[in-house]
Write a protein that holds these residues in place. Structure first.
Motif, PDB file in Angstrom:
ATOM      1  N   GLU A 168       0.822  -1.217   0.000  1.00 11.85           N
ATOM      2  CA  GLU A 168       0.000   0.000   0.000  1.00 11.85           C
ATOM      3  C   GLU A 168       0.857   1.269   0.000  1.00 11.85           C
ATOM      4  O   GLU A 168       0.366   2.358  -0.288  1.00 11.85           O
ATOM      5  N   VAL A 169       2.144   1.144   0.306  1.00 11.97           N
ATOM      6  CA  VAL A 169       3.014   2.317   0.404  1.00 11.97           C
ATOM      7  C   VAL A 169       3.536   2.714  -0.985  1.00 11.97           C
ATOM      8  O   VAL A 169       3.984   1.869  -1.749  1.00 11.97           O
ATOM      9  N   THR A 170       3.444   4.025  -1.302  1.00  8.52           N
ATOM     10  CA  THR A 170       3.862   4.479  -2.637  1.00  8.52           C
ATOM     11  C   THR A 170       4.991   5.500  -2.588  1.00  8.52           C
ATOM     12  O   THR A 170       5.366   6.069  -3.615  1.00  8.52           O
ATOM     13  N   ASN A 171       5.529   5.765  -1.425  1.00  4.34           N
ATOM     14  CA  ASN A 171       6.687   6.660  -1.312  1.00  4.34           C
ATOM     15  C   ASN A 171       7.313   6.497   0.070  1.00  4.34           C
ATOM     16  O   ASN A 171       6.834   5.718   0.903  1.00  4.34           O
ATOM     17  N   CYS A 172       8.368   7.270   0.316  1.00  7.23           N
ATOM     18  CA  CYS A 172       9.151   7.064   1.536  1.00  7.23           C
ATOM     19  C   CYS A 172       8.813   8.079   2.636  1.00  7.23           C
ATOM     20  O   CYS A 172       9.530   8.168   3.628  1.00  7.23           O
ATOM     21  N   SER A 173       7.703   8.830   2.452  1.00 11.98           N
ATOM     22  CA  SER A 173       7.456   9.971   3.357  1.00 11.98           C
ATOM     23  C   SER A 173       7.313   9.574   4.823  1.00 11.98           C
ATOM     24  O   SER A 173       7.667  10.339   5.707  1.00 11.98           O
ATOM     25  N   ARG A 174       6.791   8.377   5.078  1.00 11.00           N
ATOM     26  CA  ARG A 174       6.577   8.003   6.487  1.00 11.00           C
ATOM     27  C   ARG A 174       7.583   6.972   6.968  1.00 11.00           C
ATOM     28  O   ARG A 174       7.383   6.343   8.014  1.00 11.00           O
ATOM     29  N   GLU A 175       8.632   6.790   6.198  1.00 16.54           N
ATOM     30  CA  GLU A 175       9.614   5.753   6.561  1.00 16.54           C
ATOM     31  C   GLU A 175      10.666   6.350   7.477  1.00 16.54           C
ATOM     32  O   GLU A 175      11.446   7.202   7.067  1.00 16.54           O
ATOM     33  N   THR A 176      10.661   5.926   8.729  1.00 16.91           N
ATOM     34  CA  THR A 176      11.618   6.478   9.689  1.00 16.91           C
ATOM     35  C   THR A 176      12.557   5.401  10.225  1.00 16.91           C
ATOM     36  O   THR A 176      13.429   5.695  11.030  1.00 16.91           O
ATOM     37  N   GLN A 177      12.381   4.169   9.780  1.00 20.26           N
ATOM     38  CA  GLN A 177      13.213   3.072  10.263  1.00 20.26           C
ATOM     39  C   GLN A 177      13.770   2.280   9.086  1.00 20.26           C
ATOM     40  O   GLN A 177      13.050   2.072   8.107  1.00 20.26           O
ATOM     41  N   PRO A 178      15.023   1.830   9.208  1.00 18.21           N
ATOM     42  CA  PRO A 178      15.530   0.907   8.176  1.00 18.21           C
ATOM     43  C   PRO A 178      14.791  -0.434   8.259  1.00 18.21           C
ATOM     44  O   PRO A 178      14.130  -0.705   9.266  1.00 18.21           O
ATOM     45  N   LEU A 214      22.482  -2.991   0.742  1.00 10.20           N
ATOM     46  CA  LEU A 214      22.559  -2.193   1.970  1.00 10.20           C
ATOM     47  C   LEU A 214      21.747  -0.907   1.828  1.00 10.20           C
ATOM     48  O   LEU A 214      21.209  -0.396   2.816  1.00 10.20           O
ATOM     49  N   SER A 215      21.606  -0.410   0.603  1.00 10.25           N
ATOM     50  CA  SER A 215      20.819   0.804   0.386  1.00 10.25           C
ATOM     51  C   SER A 215      19.323   0.487   0.309  1.00 10.25           C
ATOM     52  O   SER A 215      18.494   1.293   0.742  1.00 10.25           O
ATOM     53  N   GLN A 216      18.985  -0.681  -0.221  1.00  9.87           N
ATOM     54  CA  GLN A 216      17.569  -1.086  -0.243  1.00  9.87           C
ATOM     55  C   GLN A 216      17.002  -1.126   1.177  1.00  9.87           C
ATOM     56  O   GLN A 216      15.832  -0.820   1.401  1.00  9.87           O
ATOM     57  N   LEU A 217      17.851  -1.480   2.126  1.00  7.02           N
ATOM     58  CA  LEU A 217      17.384  -1.579   3.517  1.00  7.02           C
ATOM     59  C   LEU A 217      17.106  -0.208   4.129  1.00  7.02           C
ATOM     60  O   LEU A 217      16.413  -0.105   5.128  1.00  7.02           O
ATOM     61  N   ARG A 218      17.638   0.859   3.500  1.00  6.28           N
ATOM     62  CA  ARG A 218      17.542   2.196   4.097  1.00  6.28           C
ATOM     63  C   ARG A 218      16.427   3.046   3.468  1.00  6.28           C
ATOM     64  O   ARG A 218      16.663   4.149   2.985  1.00  6.28           O
ATOM     65  N   LYS A 219      15.210   2.552   3.562  1.00  3.60           N
ATOM     66  CA  LYS A 219      14.052   3.305   3.058  1.00  3.60           C
ATOM     67  C   LYS A 219      13.852   4.608   3.830  1.00  3.60           C
ATOM     68  O   LYS A 219      13.122   5.495   3.394  1.00  3.60           O
ATOM     69  N   HIS A 222      16.183   8.717   2.600  1.00  6.80           N
ATOM     70  CA  HIS A 222      15.989   9.648   1.475  1.00  6.80           C
ATOM     71  C   HIS A 222      15.592  11.044   1.969  1.00  6.80           C
ATOM     72  O   HIS A 222      15.024  11.172   3.057  1.00  6.80           O
ATOM     73  N   PRO A 223      15.821  12.065   1.145  1.00 13.20           N
ATOM     74  CA  PRO A 223      15.376  13.411   1.549  1.00 13.20           C
ATOM     75  C   PRO A 223      13.846  13.520   1.651  1.00 13.20           C
ATOM     76  O   PRO A 223      13.340  14.425   2.302  1.00 13.20           O
TER      77      PRO A 223
END
Ligand SMILES: *[C@@H]1O[C@H](CO)[C@@H](O)[C@H](O)[C@H]1NC(C)=O
Ligand SMILES: *[C@@H]1O[C@H](CO)[C@@H](O)[C@H](O)[C@H]1NC(C)=O
Ligand SMILES: *[C@@H]1O[C@H](CO)[C@@H](O)[C@H](O)[C@H]1NC(C)=O
Ligand SMILES: *[C@@H]1O[C@H](CO)[C@@H](O)[C@H](O)[C@H]1NC(C)=O
Length: 256
Positions: A168-178, A214-219, A222-223
């Motif tokens: 259901e997620v379409t962007n990283c706006s609410r992603e605060t945890q790896p 390692l970058s895939q894990l870091r949702k 992003h800015p």
């Protein structure tokens, strides 16, 4: 690193990594004067006291786009800028972000493969051909005794939560945890396999900066909306963040 010229060659993700390295080095030697100079697609940051230059060469595809009568032609077999690149001590290549762009964001009108000009083709196949041209150039033109060659693996974006089991997620706006653990549920993107296949064709020593997983894990890295322009940026990375980790891997690879 003293006296070395390090060049990042690629799209805005390369600019991201270059800026991160400049900040990283500056924080280590804050008193050292840095000069910055931009000429065309090249920006050069020189740490005067150390003779170290960190340079970014902006190119979207590594291979050429040329303006012709019919329009802009993406030439999958042609890599003219290599004449500049091969004089450096360290080269860090990257290309991926722009290969699937269509419509107004597509920066070419035609593709040339061999003698043929076509309107479009399978984009993954085009990416592979462009990388083959680059790989052949490394084999033929780069003196790897003098110049170290690295390829930055595919930098992932986070617009599709299916990759981390949240469709259901379409962007990283609410992603605060790896993502916890060291496995990305969505696996490696297809482009990462293409990169690994192409690197195998190079007979000279080329190091893969294997940053994809390692970058895939870091949702969370992003800015997102804090990017200074409109819209949601889940493609680039906060400076003084993940690209510092890439640069630590880069540093380990080039001082080894
Ligand atoms: C490659 O670079 C090394 C180190 O600078 C140099 O000694 C050598 O002559 C170069 N080889 C060629 C083919 O230019
Ligand atoms: C997200 O990824 C899934 C799995 O790869 C895919 O089926 C889906 O079409 C993607 N969604 C979008 C909006 O691209
Ligand atoms: C980002 O996702 C949130 C929900 O997670 C949604 O409310 C918002 O509209 C999305 N923003 C953009 C620019 O897509
Ligand atoms: C890069 O890292 C991924 C994830 O750890 C791994 O599956 C892949 O084999 C690595 N590639 C190379 C060429 O080492």
């Amino acid at each position: 690193m003293k006296g070395k010229q390090i060049m990042f060659i690629g799209d805005s993700v390369s600019i991201n990594q270059c800026e991160s390295l400049v900040c990283f080095l500056h924080s280590a030697v804050p008193q050292s004067q840095i000069t910055q100079q931009t000429t065309g697609s090249i920006t050069n940051y020189t740490f005067q006291d150390y003779g170290v230059s960190v340079i970014v060469f902006h190119t979207l595809f590594l291979v050429d786009i040329e303006e012709e009568k019919i329009g802009r032609v993406l030439k999958l077999d042609s890599l003219k800028d290599g004449e500049i690149w091969k004089n450096m001590d360290v080269l860090v290549f990257n290309t991926w972000l722009w290969w699937y762009r269509r419509g107004p964001k597509q920066p070419w009108d035609y593709i040339q493969v061999g003698g043929k000009i076509i309107k479009d083709m399978d984009r993954m196949a085009a990416f592979k051909m462009g990388l083959t041209t680059w790989a052949n150039w490394v084999n033929a033109e780069v003196n790897t005794t003098r110049t170290q060659v690295l390829f930055q693996g595919v930098s992932p974006s986070h617009y599709n939560g299916s990759g981390w089991d949240h469709p259901e997620v379409t962007n990283c706006s609410r992603e605060t945890q790896p993502i916890s653990g060291s496995t990305y549920p969505g696996g490696l993107p297809q482009a990462a396999y293409v990169v690994m296949d192409e690197l195998k064709k190079i007979t000279k020593p080329v190091h893969l900066l294997n940053i994809t997983t390692l970058s895939q894990l870091r949702k969370d890295a992003h800015p997102s909306s804090y990017n200074g322009f409109k819209g949601m940026d889940c493609t680039h990375w906060c400076i003084a963040g993940l690209p510092d980790t890439w640069n630590e891997l880069l540093y380990a690879a080039i001082t080894n």
